[in-house]
Design an enzyme around this catalytic site. Sequence first.
Site, PDB file in Angstrom:
ATOM      1  N   SER A 366      11.212 -19.937 -16.152  1.00 14.12           N
ATOM      2  CA  SER A 366      12.207 -19.121 -16.639  1.00 14.12           C
ATOM      3  C   SER A 366      13.284 -19.535 -17.689  1.00 14.12           C
ATOM      4  O   SER A 366      13.670 -20.997 -17.319  1.00 14.12           O
ATOM      5  CB  SER A 366      13.144 -18.558 -15.525  1.00 14.12           C
ATOM      6  OG  SER A 366      14.416 -17.696 -15.909  1.00 14.12           O
ATOM      7  N   ASP A 367      13.514 -18.932 -18.757  1.00 18.03           N
ATOM      8  CA  ASP A 367      14.727 -19.723 -19.586  1.00 18.03           C
ATOM      9  C   ASP A 367      15.887 -19.384 -18.917  1.00 18.03           C
ATOM     10  O   ASP A 367      16.147 -18.731 -17.720  1.00 18.03           O
ATOM     11  CB  ASP A 367      14.721 -19.246 -21.044  1.00 18.03           C
ATOM     12  CG  ASP A 367      15.157 -17.359 -21.061  1.00 18.03           C
ATOM     13  OD1 ASP A 367      14.825 -16.986 -19.822  1.00 18.03           O
ATOM     14  OD2 ASP A 367      15.436 -16.833 -22.296  1.00 18.03           O
ATOM     15  N   LYS A 368      16.870 -19.943 -19.565  1.00 16.80           N
ATOM     16  CA  LYS A 368      18.262 -19.980 -18.889  1.00 16.80           C
ATOM     17  C   LYS A 368      19.376 -18.982 -19.511  1.00 16.80           C
ATOM     18  O   LYS A 368      19.632 -18.110 -18.536  1.00 16.80           O
ATOM     19  CB  LYS A 368      19.021 -21.423 -18.990  1.00 16.80           C
ATOM     20  CG  LYS A 368      20.340 -21.493 -18.195  1.00 16.80           C
ATOM     21  CD  LYS A 368      20.996 -22.789 -18.495  1.00 16.80           C
ATOM     22  CE  LYS A 368      21.495 -22.975 -19.785  1.00 16.80           C
ATOM     23  NZ  LYS A 368      22.444 -22.062 -20.413  1.00 16.80           N
ATOM     24  N   THR A 371      19.156 -15.017 -18.932  1.00 11.99           N
ATOM     25  CA  THR A 371      18.008 -14.568 -18.079  1.00 11.99           C
ATOM     26  C   THR A 371      18.721 -14.946 -16.820  1.00 11.99           C
ATOM     27  O   THR A 371      18.966 -14.091 -15.840  1.00 11.99           O
ATOM     28  CB  THR A 371      16.762 -15.220 -18.213  1.00 11.99           C
ATOM     29  OG1 THR A 371      16.334 -14.939 -19.732  1.00 11.99           O
ATOM     30  CG2 THR A 371      15.843 -14.876 -17.248  1.00 11.99           C
ATOM     31  N   THR A 612       8.879 -16.788 -19.243  1.00 11.71           N
ATOM     32  CA  THR A 612       9.908 -15.645 -19.611  1.00 11.71           C
ATOM     33  C   THR A 612      10.351 -16.402 -21.166  1.00 11.71           C
ATOM     34  O   THR A 612      10.549 -17.603 -21.296  1.00 11.71           O
ATOM     35  CB  THR A 612      11.089 -15.539 -18.800  1.00 11.71           C
ATOM     36  OG1 THR A 612      11.817 -16.737 -18.627  1.00 11.71           O
ATOM     37  CG2 THR A 612      10.570 -14.998 -17.251  1.00 11.71           C
TER      38      THR A 612
END
Length: 870
Positions: A366-368, A371, A612
């Site tokens: 996951s990106d930060k 998100t 993501t």
Amino acid sequence: MSQGRHSSARISPLANLFVIGDFILQDPEATPENKGTDATENNGRQPEDLQTAELDSIYSELNTTPEGLTKAEADSRLQKYGANSIQEKEQSALARFFRFFWGPIPWMIEAAALLSALIGHWPDFAIIMALLLYNAIAGFWQEHKAANALAALKASMAPRANILRDGDYQSIDAAQVVPGDIVRIKLGQVVPADVRFIEGKSISIDQAALTGESLPVSKKIGDIGYSSSIAKRGEMTAVVIGTGHNTFFGRTATLVAGAGQSASHSQKAVTHIGDFLIVLCLVLAVILVGTELYRDIVVADKWHWSDIINILRTVLVLLIASIPVAMPSVITVTNALGALALSRKKAIVSRLEAIEELAGVDILCSDKTGTLTKNQLCLEEPTVFSAEDKNQLILAAAIASEQGSTDPIDQAIFAELSSPIKVTDFHLKEFTPFDPVSKRTEAKVMDNKGKTLFFSKGAPQAIADLCQLSGDAADNARSCVQQQASRGLRSLGVARKESNQQWLFLGILSLEDPPRDDSKDTIRRAREHGLQVKMITGDDVAIGKEIATQVGIGTNIYAAANVFEKSQDMDHLPSATIDCVERADGFGRVFPEHKYAIVKALQGRGHQVAMTGDGVNDAPALKQADCGIAVSGATDAARAAAAIILTSPGLSTIVDAIDEARKIFERIINYVLFRVSMTLDIMVVVVAATIIFGFSPLTPVMIVLVALLDDIPIMTIAYDNTLLPKQPVHWQMRDLLLGSSIIGLFSIAQTMGILFLGMAWLDNTSWQSWIALNKEQIQTIVFLQIVAGGHLLLFVVRSRTAFFSKPLPAQPLFVAIVGTQAFTVLMCGLGWLVPAIPWSIIGLVWLYMIIWMFFLDLIKRLLYRRLSDI
């Protein structure tokens, strides 16, 4: 990162300089801004040289001057270097279409069509060819839609550029820009190529969609600007050092073009099943043809060419029986209905196979920003030095900010003012925007008493130097910045002075992009679903570690540059690097090739990876991942490369989508188990009956009717109720084929049993002489048993426990099957399309199948128990 999202909710360029200088916790040369990639090669120099060389050397290498090129020189270079656009080789549409006629299942269908033509069964030929064309057209259309990833990347290129040609600035098509051109870039314009800035005070560039940084980057003379980044503030002149594929953007597009797996797990599974059935079909065909030839030539000692036609007719029945005709269609319909269900959960599916991929995902990258976090800065508790209190400190920072600014840092400061009206008590006389050299802003104001005051905010070190801090005060400021940076907070120094007096260091503001309210709970839910979550961010490691700790991901966060060596082949990483990727909870300061390499490394270890992202920089990894997920607000390039697009922010939607995907996958597995078992049943019974009794128990027309009556209502399996698996689910081909073969073996026994009973009824001297049947009616009995018994078998295999336990069949599935069975009974009783049989025989066949249903259910439960122990 999303271009649209960050244009209106962007963290200030000040923030990336707050920990630079004596207070620095990292080497500025290691930041994404200074880690360029490709540029145009010249005179044997390496691409990196043009990004780090002195400007005079660049002019020499590119054979240009600050006065730009002439039109003749530009035209010559355009021929040499090519257009400043992404060019990819495309296979012709016709060639791509014909590829869908090549493969195991198409081969089976084509062989059946050819055989039906040879023996003159033209209705069968027409039906088979229509099926073949349908599968090819549907596949071609899906592939055509997937080709828009590179098109979206090209669409984000700057359409026009202000170029110095023949001594005058002129607006030209960005595709005509060449290395050595002098280009002017100002607020709101897209950088048309990779450049080095050569003139101007400063410019702030939003390159988040390329590098993943959550902040715009302030550039000065000598710095590099990346193609397709956007000028957010200021104006500068630059020299072009790379165009087209020889740019950071171009290399990302190349990664997208080469990324992606050759086939999805679903496609591989269908191919595997097709291979299995082809081999079995060939073995049975050899046995059948060999037996028939032995009977005609050796035993009967007679031969006629008409015997070939009879043998081919039987082989045609076998071949048609072996084709899982509706398998691709049923899987597609099931996925399509599942995609509709996912859309109600705010997840739009752009590639149907992604549903099955999502069901098997065990690692979520996951990106930060936006998100896991809110993508909006807020002030944490400030540290007061010379200010009276924190309200005075915040007021001073607000005065040093631009009124009406959309800069998130300025907005965060104004949002925390205890009384915004106090700002209007100060009349602005002069405002100096952020300068990357001085690393601060400055406002000259007059208060309501007529006194002239100066306020400034900026990098803590710059403000400390401005105030000439020393001794304990300097040590305290340095310690404060270090402590905040270790927690992933960004620091902002604030100062004030009166005319001709010393600047006062008022204090330090702390800013944070806080986690979303649901992030921690979502991470917990993901782990309960058997998912490992890794955070991938372009921000610094300290920031990533703080957010990862708050949301419960973990603290094992690495700087990507420390894990991946610059010269490494990202497609062939050493084992030690892959081990590190598996152990890590996340990575900071990542580039597109790092994200791509992370996904490839995890896939190489057998993981199914979801990724993501929202920016151009995420596109290669999104396409390479088993399931690329474009988050809310993603760029067109990210959405085009992704398989699933979220329309609401946060990760909670992904976990909901995984739940739905696993249910869909279970429905498909249930169908495949049923379909393979029934196909084995039909093939083996056709061969065995032909060898033992000398006639085929099913005609070609009956085979087609079986396919229609079995598969058309079975499409309602997409609505079926199913248990939610707690762990990722995969195509376990060994278990699937073993299980379907065992169940198929007992189904064969069931069909052969009814066939033996039917053949006994042909003997009018036996104890069953009260039932008078002929061979055509025996074929109808077998037809009824296979259609009705098949649907009863579906009730058996759709549940892992007893078939009558919950969850019960969904109403659409139950009604469709009951309706089909009623129609089949009427067909057999009234003689529609098949020879009629007595109603009493229909009742006996149904009683026989119900007894077998309980027996098959017992076999199934023992089988699942055995497979779970392996």
